[in-house]
Design an enzyme around this catalytic site. Structure first.
Site, PDB file in Angstrom:
ATOM      1  N   ASN A   1      -2.146  -0.201   7.211  1.00  0.00           N
ATOM      2  CA  ASN A   1      -1.661  -1.039   7.481  1.00  0.00           C
ATOM      3  C   ASN A   1      -0.655  -2.188   6.267  1.00  0.00           C
ATOM      4  OD1 ASN A   1      -3.011  -2.022   5.714  1.00  0.00           O
ATOM      5  ND2 ASN A   1      -5.161  -3.392   7.181  1.00  0.00           N
TER       6      ASN A   1
ATOM      7  N   LYS B   1       0.799  -1.367   0.003  1.00  0.00           N
ATOM      8  CA  LYS B   1      -0.167   0.229  -0.572  1.00  0.00           C
ATOM      9  C   LYS B   1       0.949   0.826  -0.071  1.00  0.00           C
ATOM     10  CE  LYS B   1      -4.685  -2.089   2.869  1.00  0.00           C
ATOM     11  NZ  LYS B   1      -5.063  -1.860   3.327  1.00  0.00           N
TER      12      LYS B   1
ATOM     13  N   TYR C   1     -12.450  -1.552  -3.734  1.00  0.00           N
ATOM     14  CA  TYR C   1     -13.223  -1.383  -2.296  1.00  0.00           C
ATOM     15  C   TYR C   1     -14.276  -1.793  -2.675  1.00  0.00           C
ATOM     16  CZ  TYR C   1      -8.305  -2.233  -0.310  1.00  0.00           C
ATOM     17  OH  TYR C   1      -6.866  -2.748   0.079  1.00  0.00           O
TER      18      TYR C   1
ATOM     19  N   GLU D   1      -9.762 -10.089  -7.370  1.00  0.00           N
ATOM     20  CA  GLU D   1      -9.085  -9.203  -6.795  1.00  0.00           C
ATOM     21  C   GLU D   1      -7.652  -8.822  -7.749  1.00  0.00           C
ATOM     22  OE1 GLU D   1      -8.174  -9.016  -3.096  1.00  0.00           O
ATOM     23  OE2 GLU D   1     -10.120  -8.815  -2.267  1.00  0.00           O
TER      24      GLU D   1
ATOM     25  N   HIS E   1      -2.026  -5.311   1.760  1.00  0.00           N
ATOM     26  CA  HIS E   1      -3.648  -6.028   1.637  1.00  0.00           C
ATOM     27  C   HIS E   1      -3.304  -7.433   0.839  1.00  0.00           C
ATOM     28  CE1 HIS E   1      -7.736  -7.122   0.414  1.00  0.00           C
ATOM     29  NE2 HIS E   1      -6.916  -8.035  -0.991  1.00  0.00           N
TER      30      HIS E   1
HETATM   31  P1  CMP Z   1      -7.159  -4.419   3.747  1.00  0.00           P
HETATM   32  O1  CMP Z   1      -7.082  -6.320   4.072  1.00  0.00           O
HETATM   33  O2  CMP Z   1      -6.578  -3.842   2.672  1.00  0.00           O
HETATM   34  O3  CMP Z   1      -9.066  -4.688   3.075  1.00  0.00           O
HETATM   35  C1  CMP Z   1     -10.138  -3.316   3.888  1.00  0.00           C
HETATM   36  C2  CMP Z   1      -9.086  -2.625   4.859  1.00  0.00           C
HETATM   37  O4  CMP Z   1      -9.832  -1.588   4.818  1.00  0.00           O
HETATM   38  C3  CMP Z   1      -8.104  -2.446   5.307  1.00  0.00           C
HETATM   39  O5  CMP Z   1      -6.836  -3.476   5.412  1.00  0.00           O
HETATM   40  C4  CMP Z   1      -7.680  -1.765   6.172  1.00  0.00           C
HETATM   41  O6  CMP Z   1      -6.887  -1.202   5.202  1.00  0.00           O
HETATM   42  C5  CMP Z   1      -9.297  -0.904   6.497  1.00  0.00           C
HETATM   43  N1  CMP Z   1      -9.670  -0.929   7.451  1.00  0.00           N
HETATM   44  C6  CMP Z   1     -10.376  -1.787   8.085  1.00  0.00           C
HETATM   45  N2  CMP Z   1     -10.973  -1.563   9.167  1.00  0.00           N
HETATM   46  C7  CMP Z   1     -10.546  -0.177   9.196  1.00  0.00           C
HETATM   47  C8  CMP Z   1     -11.075   0.502  10.499  1.00  0.00           C
HETATM   48  N3  CMP Z   1     -11.439   0.430  11.574  1.00  0.00           N
HETATM   49  N4  CMP Z   1     -10.323   1.954  10.170  1.00  0.00           N
HETATM   50  C9  CMP Z   1      -9.373   2.704   9.002  1.00  0.00           C
HETATM   51  N5  CMP Z   1      -9.606   1.698   7.648  1.00  0.00           N
HETATM   52  C10 CMP Z   1     -10.076  -0.080   8.120  1.00  0.00           C
END
Ligand code: CMP
Length: 139
Positions: A114, A11, A51, A128, A117
């Site tokens: 984070n 990311k 998403y 995806e 993904h």
């Molecule tokens: P990802 O695995 O990419 O899939 C969905 C994404 O939504 C997740 O990682 C996080 O980056 C994001 N996400 C999930 N929960 C939250 C949250 N409470 N606040 C902000 N982003 C979130």
């Protein structure tokens, strides 16, 4: 039966912080083979479509803004039991809960930013991967 492919994105936060090399190294050391990979940038429209499943969530707009804020690395990866093993390698969505040594524990800063993904099912890995790559780009 568990499938042998998953889909990942490094990311914008991890790219900005200079972690592409270290993350790819963890992925390769983890036994994953790269089937397809590209360095690219998502438009807000593309990030929103990727998403779309989270459209009703309160963090959706934040997620779309973040995922379109800078370049990413998108990749299809291959290994036995790929989806589950990759999710183990990256750790929990919230880095505060991610096991030590996992990619998110090492390189993520928050639940929103984070670092990586990982697809959550064989079905989504296929969807995806196809979102980013055509069959002729997978080797
Ligand atoms: P990802 O695995 O990419 O899939 C969905 C994404 O939504 C997740 O990682 C996080 O980056 C994001 N996400 C999930 N929960 C939250 C949250 N409470 N606040 C902000 N982003 C979130």
């Amino acid at each position: 039966m568990a499938g042998n492919r998953t889909f990942t994105m490094i990311k914008p936060d991890a790219v900005r912080n200079g972690h592409i090399g270290a993350i790819l190294n963890k992925i390769c050391e983890g036994g994953f083979r790269i089937v397809a990979m590209k360095y690219t940038k998502l438009t807000a429209e593309k990030a929103g479509a990727f998403y779309a499943v989270h459209k009703e969530r309160p963090f959706y707009q934040e997620l779309v803004d973040f995922m379109s804020s800078g370049p990413i690395v998108a990749a299809v990866l291959e290994k036995d039991n790929a989806v589950e093993d990759f999710r183990k390698l990256i750790g929990a969505t919230n880095p505060a809960e991610a096991e030590a040594g996992t990619i998110r524990a090492l390189y993520a800063t928050s639940i929103g930013e984070n670092a990586v993904h990982g697809a959550d099912s064989d079905e989504n890995a296929l969807i995806e991967g196809s979102f980013h790559f055509s069959q002729t780009e997978m080797f």
